[in-house]
Every structure is written in structure tokens, then in C-alpha cells.
Motif scaffolding. Structure first.
Motif, short mmCIF file in Angstrom:
data_model
loop_
_atom_site.label_atom_id
_atom_site.label_comp_id
_atom_site.label_asym_id
_atom_site.label_seq_id
_atom_site.Cartn_x
_atom_site.Cartn_y
_atom_site.Cartn_z
N SER A 142 -7.07 -30.62 -14.20
CA SER A 142 -5.65 -30.94 -14.02
C SER A 142 -4.92 -31.07 -15.37
O SER A 142 -3.77 -30.66 -15.49
CB SER A 142 -5.45 -32.18 -13.14
OG SER A 142 -6.05 -33.27 -13.75
N ARG A 143 -5.63 -31.57 -16.40
CA ARG A 143 -5.00 -31.64 -17.73
C ARG A 143 -4.73 -30.24 -18.27
O ARG A 143 -3.66 -29.95 -18.82
CB ARG A 143 -5.90 -32.41 -18.71
CG ARG A 143 -5.80 -33.92 -18.61
CD ARG A 143 -4.50 -34.49 -19.20
NE ARG A 143 -4.24 -34.11 -20.59
CZ ARG A 143 -4.82 -34.64 -21.65
NH1 ARG A 143 -5.72 -35.60 -21.50
NH2 ARG A 143 -4.51 -34.22 -22.87
N ILE A 144 -5.69 -29.35 -18.09
CA ILE A 144 -5.49 -27.97 -18.60
C ILE A 144 -4.31 -27.33 -17.87
O ILE A 144 -3.45 -26.68 -18.48
CB ILE A 144 -6.77 -27.12 -18.43
CG1 ILE A 144 -7.87 -27.64 -19.34
CG2 ILE A 144 -6.49 -25.65 -18.74
CD1 ILE A 144 -9.19 -26.89 -19.24
N LYS A 145 -4.25 -27.53 -16.57
CA LYS A 145 -3.13 -26.96 -15.79
C LYS A 145 -1.80 -27.50 -16.29
O LYS A 145 -0.84 -26.77 -16.50
CB LYS A 145 -3.28 -27.32 -14.30
CG LYS A 145 -4.06 -26.40 -13.44
CD LYS A 145 -3.76 -24.96 -13.60
CE LYS A 145 -2.59 -24.43 -12.82
NZ LYS A 145 -2.52 -22.93 -12.93
N LYS A 146 -1.79 -28.83 -16.50
CA LYS A 146 -0.54 -29.47 -16.91
C LYS A 146 -0.11 -28.96 -18.29
O LYS A 146 1.07 -28.68 -18.53
CB LYS A 146 -0.77 -30.99 -16.96
CG LYS A 146 0.48 -31.79 -17.10
CD LYS A 146 0.24 -33.25 -16.71
CE LYS A 146 1.29 -34.10 -17.37
NZ LYS A 146 0.78 -34.95 -18.45
N GLU A 147 -1.07 -28.80 -19.19
CA GLU A 147 -0.74 -28.43 -20.57
C GLU A 147 -0.45 -26.94 -20.72
O GLU A 147 0.27 -26.54 -21.62
CB GLU A 147 -1.90 -28.79 -21.51
CG GLU A 147 -2.28 -30.25 -21.51
CD GLU A 147 -1.41 -31.08 -22.45
OE1 GLU A 147 -0.55 -30.50 -23.13
OE2 GLU A 147 -1.61 -32.31 -22.48
N THR A 148 -1.09 -26.10 -19.89
CA THR A 148 -0.99 -24.65 -20.15
C THR A 148 -0.36 -23.85 -19.02
O THR A 148 0.12 -22.73 -19.25
CB THR A 148 -2.40 -24.03 -20.39
OG1 THR A 148 -3.12 -24.01 -19.16
CG2 THR A 148 -3.19 -24.77 -21.43
N HIS A 149 -0.42 -24.34 -17.82
CA HIS A 149 0.02 -23.60 -16.62
C HIS A 149 -0.73 -22.30 -16.41
O HIS A 149 -0.34 -21.47 -15.59
CB HIS A 149 1.54 -23.33 -16.63
CG HIS A 149 2.33 -24.60 -16.66
ND1 HIS A 149 2.44 -25.41 -15.56
CD2 HIS A 149 3.01 -25.19 -17.66
CE1 HIS A 149 3.17 -26.47 -15.90
NE2 HIS A 149 3.52 -26.36 -17.16
N LEU A 150 -1.80 -22.10 -17.16
CA LEU A 150 -2.58 -20.86 -16.97
C LEU A 150 -3.55 -21.02 -15.79
O LEU A 150 -3.97 -22.14 -15.49
CB LEU A 150 -3.40 -20.55 -18.24
CG LEU A 150 -2.63 -20.04 -19.44
CD1 LEU A 150 -3.56 -19.96 -20.66
CD2 LEU A 150 -2.02 -18.67 -19.15
N PRO A 151 -3.91 -19.91 -15.15
CA PRO A 151 -4.94 -20.01 -14.11
C PRO A 151 -6.25 -20.54 -14.70
O PRO A 151 -6.63 -20.16 -15.81
CB PRO A 151 -5.11 -18.56 -13.65
CG PRO A 151 -3.92 -17.83 -14.13
CD PRO A 151 -3.42 -18.55 -15.34
N VAL A 152 -6.90 -21.43 -13.96
CA VAL A 152 -8.19 -21.97 -14.40
C VAL A 152 -9.28 -21.45 -13.46
O VAL A 152 -9.14 -21.52 -12.24
CB VAL A 152 -8.19 -23.52 -14.39
CG1 VAL A 152 -9.58 -24.06 -14.73
CG2 VAL A 152 -7.15 -24.05 -15.37
N SER A 153 -10.33 -20.92 -14.07
CA SER A 153 -11.43 -20.34 -13.30
C SER A 153 -12.70 -21.17 -13.54
O SER A 153 -12.97 -21.57 -14.67
CB SER A 153 -11.64 -18.89 -13.79
OG SER A 153 -12.63 -18.27 -13.05
#
Ligand code: SAM
Ligand code: SF4
Length: 363
Positions: A142-153
Motif C-alpha cells: 500500500s505504501r508503494i501504491k500510495k507513493e508511486t501509483h505504479l502497478p505492483v506485481s
């Protein structure tokens, strides 16, 4: 303008064998290929006219169905601890290697560097490491999503279904869980800790809950035949996965398969072409394993149907111990982007802009 699949089909009508002509006609009318037809594709050898024509056709299918753009994904190998003992893998639990785990902060800081340079997807990969419990993984995703908005795999192996569901809610949208081989006997012989049916069931579950799910196989496992590889292609087609990552087996020091020969890189290229014909809209990397055998062949993958490459963002002090196989190359982001650009492949404008900046620094 590059040739369409119809242009290449016309050429094959003149220059190709009857078998290839039949395959091409079926693909054009979106009919399913038979196992025998897939075996024909897989059996073609370098230098054969049909193989050259097949690759032109699979490349055109890629262009017609998923477009001219090529995608660069970034992988963070955040832990090399693994509780399993897959016979082929250099980070299996029993292998005596220096182990590392990255902190949540480290993982997120690296992910943040990937956004501005144009990385398309952030892949979180690790051994099966229970240290990262579901709460930790949810926080990281969720932190990566919040910071980057990139798809996470997610490429973290088998976790309970509930966890895949929770991680989707936390923001992960893609998974990679390879079936490795459809041959039950071979699967069981190289996976002392895994259950064949459970693996397939979990993979199909990731498809069913709406992940852009990925799977794939290893080419060159002990006892594997070309018929087995054809079964892998058929399974991938029927499973509903939208991403396929497949590559040759590479021996890893200290494993039960350390003396087993490399998987065949030429068969790997044929398999890419076969997958592209069977799943025209698939997202398919030309894999690091192929590049480890022959860097040029990894780039050849882009001419036979692949449209993705995975670049490595694991810090060097950790990367040197993420030895899933020996002499694993580093697929470097800028080096790769430059080579792709020089090949005339279309990359996203953010990557191109950063490539210019990068050149200013290094030249
Ligand atoms: N532990 C997770 C899993 O197994 O799905 C993710 C990491 S695992 C290292 C990722 C992939 O590496 C596996 O699916 C396997 O196909 C591949 N791999 C491991 N050892 C390999 C080898 N010696 N040669 C080729 N591929 C290998
Ligand atoms: Fe662990 Fe994945 Fe390697 Fe198997 S392939 S030993 S699960 S890291």
C-alpha cells in the motif's frame, strides 16, 4: 510501416511449408492450435526457412494485438530467504549462501526511484519467506501504491488464498506464480515441498479474483520432452493468465541439479513464438535466464513475440546473493533501454527522456 500479420501470411503462402500455412490460417481465424501444431513450432531449428517466417509472423501478431510499445518492468528482490527446496533453485533453503532481507523502508525507497525514470510495473520478488507476514506485505504494497501509483506485481511464491485477496485490496494488481511444468511426475520430482494440484489451484485462484495473473514454465528440466513443453503452452492458453514468463533452466551451484545441462535457448525462442500465437494479447518478457545464456538472444526475444523485459533494481550488496542460478546477469535499466532504443523499439516517452539525461551524465 511494419508489416501486419496479413502481409506476413501472404509471404508464408508463397515461401512457407504447408504445415506452417495451416498454422497461420488457424491463427488468423482465431482457431485454437492443436498440440501437434505447437510441437511443429517448437521443433523448428535455427536456419530453417519456416522458423524465420514463423518469427516474422509471431512478431506481427505481437504488434497487431498489443501494439508497438515495449515495456520495462523493475524487479526488487527483497529477500533471498526461502523455506522451500526446489531442486533447481540456488536460494533453496538447504543451500548454504549468505542470506539477506530488505527493510520495508529500503524496499519503498527503491520503488520510489522507479517512477520518475519510466518503469512500467514494480515487481516484488523473494523466496518464500514467512518473515514478511501479511501485515508487513500489506504495508509495503500500500505504501508503494500510495507513493508511486505504479502497478505492483507479486512474485512471492505460494501464500494462502486469503493473503492474495488481502494484497489485492492493499493495491497489488499483478501476480507471477509459475506452474514450472505441466508434467506431474517432473513437477513432483523437482519440488519436494510442493503439491502439483495445489499450485495449479492457487494459480487459477489468482486469475479468478481479478489479478492480471502470470505463470510460466522452465525449459530443460530433467526428463522433459518437447511434448511436455507443448502441454505447458496449452495450459497457459487455457488458464486465463495474461502474462507469461518462461525461460531456460540454468544450473545453480550447490543444488541437486547443479550438473544438469542448460535449457535450450533456441527452444525458448520457439516457445515464445508459440505462446504469442496461442495467446495473442499476452504480456511476455524475454527473460533474464535467456539473457544469462546469451545476452543477444534475450534481445532476439523482442523479434519473436516478447514485449516486456524485467530490469533489476536490487541493490548490489543484496543482488550478488540472489543467486537463483549461477552467473545470473544484471539486466540494467538504462543499458537495456538504450539497446532497445537503438534497435528501433518503441519505449514510453518518460524512459526516452531519462535516457537522454543519463547519456549526459555518462558521456
Ligand atoms: N519464490 C517465488 C516462486 O518460486 O514463485 C518467487 C521467486 S523464484 C526465484 C522465481 C522463479 O525463478 C521461479 O518461478 C523459477 O521458475 C525461476 N527459477 C529458479 N531457479 C531457476 C533456475 N535454476 N533456472 C531457471 N529458472 C529458475
Ligand atoms: Fe524458493 Fe521460489 Fe527458489 Fe522454489 S523457486 S526454492 S520457492 S525461491
Amino acid at each position: 510501416m511494419a508489416s501486419s500479420r496479413f502481409d506476413i501470411a501472404k509471404k508464408i503462402e508463397v515461401e512457407g511449408s504447408k504445415e506452417l500455412q495451416r498454422i497461420v490460417k488457424k491463427v488468423l481465424t482465431e482457431e485454437e492450435l492443436s498440440k501437434e501444431e505447437i510441437i511443429y513450432i517448437l521443433s523448428l531449428e535455427r536456419g530453417e526457412k519456416d522458423r524465420e517466417l514463423l518469427f516474422e509472423f509471431s512478431n506481427a501478431i505481437r504488434k497487431d494485438y498489443v501494439g508497438e510499445m515495449f515495456f520495462i518492468k523493475g524487479v526488487i528482490e527483497f529477500s533471498n530467504y526461502c523455506r522451500k527446496n526446489c531442486d533447481y533453485c540456488g536460494i533453496r533453503a538447504a543451500n548454504k549462501i549468505p542470506r539477506y532481507r530488505m527493510s520495508e523502508k529500503e524496499i519503498i525507497e527503491i520503488a520510489k526511484t522507479m517512477l520518475p525514470i519510466g518503469v512500467d510495473t514494480i515487481i516484488l520478488q523473494s523466496g518464500e519467506d514467512p518473515y514478511y507476514d501479511i501485515e508487513k506485505l500489506e504495508r509495503i504494497v500500500s505504501r508503494i501504491k500510495k507513493e508511486t501509483h505504479l502497478p505492483v506485481s507479486l512474485s512471492i511464491g505460494e501464500r494462502p488464498k486469503t493473503e492474495y485477496l488481502k494484497l489485492k485490496a492493499a493495491g497489488a494488481s499483478k501476480t507471477l506464480l509459475k506452474h514450472e511444468t505441466m508434467n506431474r511426475k517432473i513437477f513432483e520430482s523437482v519440488h519436494p515441498d510442493d503439491d502439483y494440484d495445489k499450485r495449479i489451484d492457487l494459480l487459477l485462484y489468482t486469475v479468478s479474483i481479478g489479478y492480471i495473473a502470470g505463470s510460466g514454465n522452465i525449459i530443460g528440466l530433467p526428463g522433459q520432452t518437447i511434448e511436455d513443453v507443448a502441454d505447458d503452452v496449452l495450459f497457459l492458453r487455457d488458464s486465463g493468465v495474461r502474462m507469461v514468463g518462461l525461460g531456460p533452466f540454468i544450473p545453480a551451484k550447490g543444488t541437486p541439479l547443479e550438473n544438469h545441462p542448460y535449457g535450450d535457448p533456441e527452444l525458448t525462442l520457439n516457445t515464445y513464438a508459440a505462446v504469442r500465437l496461442c495467446i495473442p494479447k499476452v504480456f511476455m518478457p524475454s527473460t533474464t535466464a535467456l539473457g544469462t545464456i546469451d545476452e543477444d538472444l534475450q534481445f532476439e526475444g523482442f523479434k519473436v513475440g516478447c514485449n516486456v523485459i524485467m530490469c533489476n533494481f536490487t541493490p548490489e550488496k543484496y543482488r550478488k546473493n540472489y543467486t537463483i542460478y549461477s552467473d545470473k546477469i544484471k539486466v540494467d535499466f538504462f543499458k537495456t533501454a538504450k539497446r532497445m532504443k537503438d534497435m528501433g523499439l518503441k519505449l514510453n516517452p518518460r524512459i526516452l527522456k531519462n535516457l537522454e539525461e543519463y547519456k549526459k551524465v555518462i558521456i
